[in-house]
Write a protein that holds these residues in place. Structure first.
Motif, short mmCIF file in Angstrom:
data_model
loop_
_atom_site.label_atom_id
_atom_site.label_comp_id
_atom_site.label_asym_id
_atom_site.label_seq_id
_atom_site.Cartn_x
_atom_site.Cartn_y
_atom_site.Cartn_z
N MET A 116 -2.46 7.38 -9.92
CA MET A 116 -1.44 6.58 -9.73
C MET A 116 -1.40 5.63 -8.78
O MET A 116 -0.87 4.48 -8.89
CB MET A 116 0.07 7.50 -9.61
CG MET A 116 0.06 8.29 -10.72
SD MET A 116 1.42 9.77 -10.43
CE MET A 116 3.09 8.63 -10.36
N ILE A 117 -1.72 5.99 -7.75
CA ILE A 117 -1.80 5.20 -6.31
C ILE A 117 -2.94 4.10 -6.48
O ILE A 117 -4.21 4.42 -5.98
CB ILE A 117 -1.85 5.59 -5.00
CG1 ILE A 117 -0.80 6.92 -4.78
CG2 ILE A 117 -1.77 4.74 -3.78
CD1 ILE A 117 -0.73 7.58 -3.68
N GLY A 118 -3.14 3.22 -7.03
CA GLY A 118 -3.86 2.11 -7.27
C GLY A 118 -3.62 0.73 -6.77
O GLY A 118 -3.06 0.49 -5.42
N THR A 119 -3.70 -0.28 -7.65
CA THR A 119 -3.55 -1.73 -7.09
C THR A 119 -2.11 -2.10 -7.17
O THR A 119 -1.64 -3.06 -6.66
CB THR A 119 -4.37 -2.61 -8.14
OG1 THR A 119 -3.87 -2.33 -9.74
CG2 THR A 119 -5.83 -2.44 -8.16
N GLY A 120 -1.29 -1.37 -8.11
CA GLY A 120 0.07 -1.85 -8.24
C GLY A 120 0.98 -1.80 -6.94
O GLY A 120 1.83 -3.12 -6.78
#
Length: 435
Positions: free
Chosen positions: A19-23
């Motif tokens: 979930m914790i990526g580029t967004g």
């Protein structure tokens, strides 16, 4: 305790890292173009978290009732038809995981390059991204100890760095920005406006990945017991981290400095710590994205693996090495990700991969109604809390996002639909060949 199964914390780490990526490190700049209310901006991330949690609660019931690796591939083939499962696995393996893997690696290369003076060539950035993808493939194609240990280490690092950044930035900021985080007149109308809905699309992309644990169901110790709590825990932790990060960004950096900018984390760090802090944040975000690439490399190939197990013509994808790892499936997804890195643009990959993953999850969440109707006596170790409200909320918001994307980004959406069509064609050809 079996050494050939992933444990609770390992798979929860996969959910969080997916979930914790580029967004979350890029979305705020685009949201600030039309929204300047601190309360409304934080509500975006709260709403996104609620929608993701509704999806996770629904998937928890489906995953516990139908425990097998493969994610939507396993769920859709058992709920609807083998063709639906095959197409789901087809788009997951060709776009849904390889695309985000490439995106995270490309962002990693961009942030890593930002810490060095001077311009970095596009070819060098692509080489850096490709090197990370290859390294993660090698790490996860060995054995469970190396694979699970790699994921937990990188995810713990990600959580620690985010928490430390939030705390230190608030402490270092002597004069916080004049942002009102309490509801203000006009916020209600803003939240139900089309402008707000557009901003929510960026948030929904940032929350993509909450369903990652269902891709490893049959490799989890006691999946009927632990899978629901893995999905719920991962989603809640990420929602809290997202709210904290965006609060800090708005608290320490001027809104005007972040409007339309991609690297909002670096801008916020420079505002809090100075120029050196901004460069350091580039390094920090690069390190965080290693965990995202790692998680995608771990979860995605399990879809290719179960397709190989179910379709004789593709049986070679279902093979495992002597440690029980689907190494060939991992290398196949890696090859597709490398193709995206070298021949496509960042934005195109983002839109069409997000669209296809949303289609997959929409069909799966709707499946909870179908499964309860068709198989009311099926053992369900976990039942969706407050059913039918969570799936209805998820379907309503996701359905609107899909419609909006189709209307406003038809090229990428139609490309995604063409991938679905090619999957259906390949399914029918494989069935004919297998007879």
């Amino acid at each position: 305790m079996s050494s050939s199964k992933f444990r609770f914390f390992t798979v929860t780490a996969v959910v969080i890292a997916n979930m914790i990526g580029t967004g979350v490190f890029t979305s705020l700049g685009f949201q600030l173009v039309d929204i300047r209310s601190g309360f409304a901006l934080l509500m975006l991330w709260a709403i996104g978290g609620i929608v993701a949690l509704c999806g996770a609660l629904t998937y928890a019931e489906l995953g516990a009732a139908l425990p097998r690796s493969g994610g939507e591939y396993n769920l859709l083939r058992r709920i609807y038809h083998p063709a639906a499962g095959f197409v789901s696995g087809w788009i997951s393996s060709t776009i849904g995981f390889a695309g985000p893997t490439a995106l995270a690696a490309m962002t990693f290369a961009a942030y890593l390059s930002s810490i060095f003076p001077g311009e970095t060539s596009d070819s060098l950035r692509k080489l850096i991204a490709a090197t990370l993808v290859i390294f993660m493939a090698l790490a996860h194609a060995t054995n469970y100890r190396t694979s699970g240990g790699t994921q937990v280490i990188f995810t713990n690092l990600k959580i620690f760095v985010i928490v430390a950044f939030c705390a230190l930035a608030v402490i270092a900021t002597g004069a916080p920005q004049p942002v009102n985080f309490a509801p203000a007149p006009g916020d209600g109308a803003l939240i139900v406006s089309s402008t707000y809905a557009v901003a929510l699309i960026y948030v929904s992309f940032a929350y993509t990945g909450w369903n990652a644990a269902t891709y490893l169901s049959s490799e989890i110790e006691n999946p009927q017991r632990f899978l629901p709590w893995i999905l719920i825990t991962g989603t809640v932790v990420v929602t809290i981290l997202y709210l904290a990060l965006n609060f800090v960004f708005l608290h320490v950096a001027p809104m005007d400095a972040m409007v339309g900018q991609v690297e909002v984390g670096a801008i916020a760090a420079e505002a809090a710590f100075g120029e050196i802090g901004g460069r350091f944040t580039g390094l920090v975000l690069a390190l965080l994205l290693i965990s995202t690439v790692s998680a995608m490399t771990l979860a995605g190939p399990r879809v290719i693996q179960v397709i190989g197990e179910d379709f004789p013509v593709l049986g070679f994808f279902g093979r495992k090495n002597r440690h029980g790892i689907p190494a060939l499936a991992i290398y196949t997804q890696t090859a597709i990700a490398l193709l995206f890195i070298f021949v496509t643009s960042f934005e195109s990959v983002l839109v069409f991969s997000g669209f296809t993953m949303a289609l997959n999850s929409f069909a799966a969440v709707f499946g909870v109604f179908v499964l309860r109707h068709r198989q009311p006596d099926l053992p369900r170790p976990y039942r969706t809390f407050l059913y039918p409200l969570p799936p209805l909320i998820y379907l309503a918001v996701t359905g609107w996002i899909l419609a909006f994307t189709l209307l406003n980004r038809p090229v990428e959406a139609l490309f995604s639909l063409s991938i679905i069509g090619s999957g259906l064609l390949f399914y029918h050809l494989s069935q004919r060949y297998s007879r």
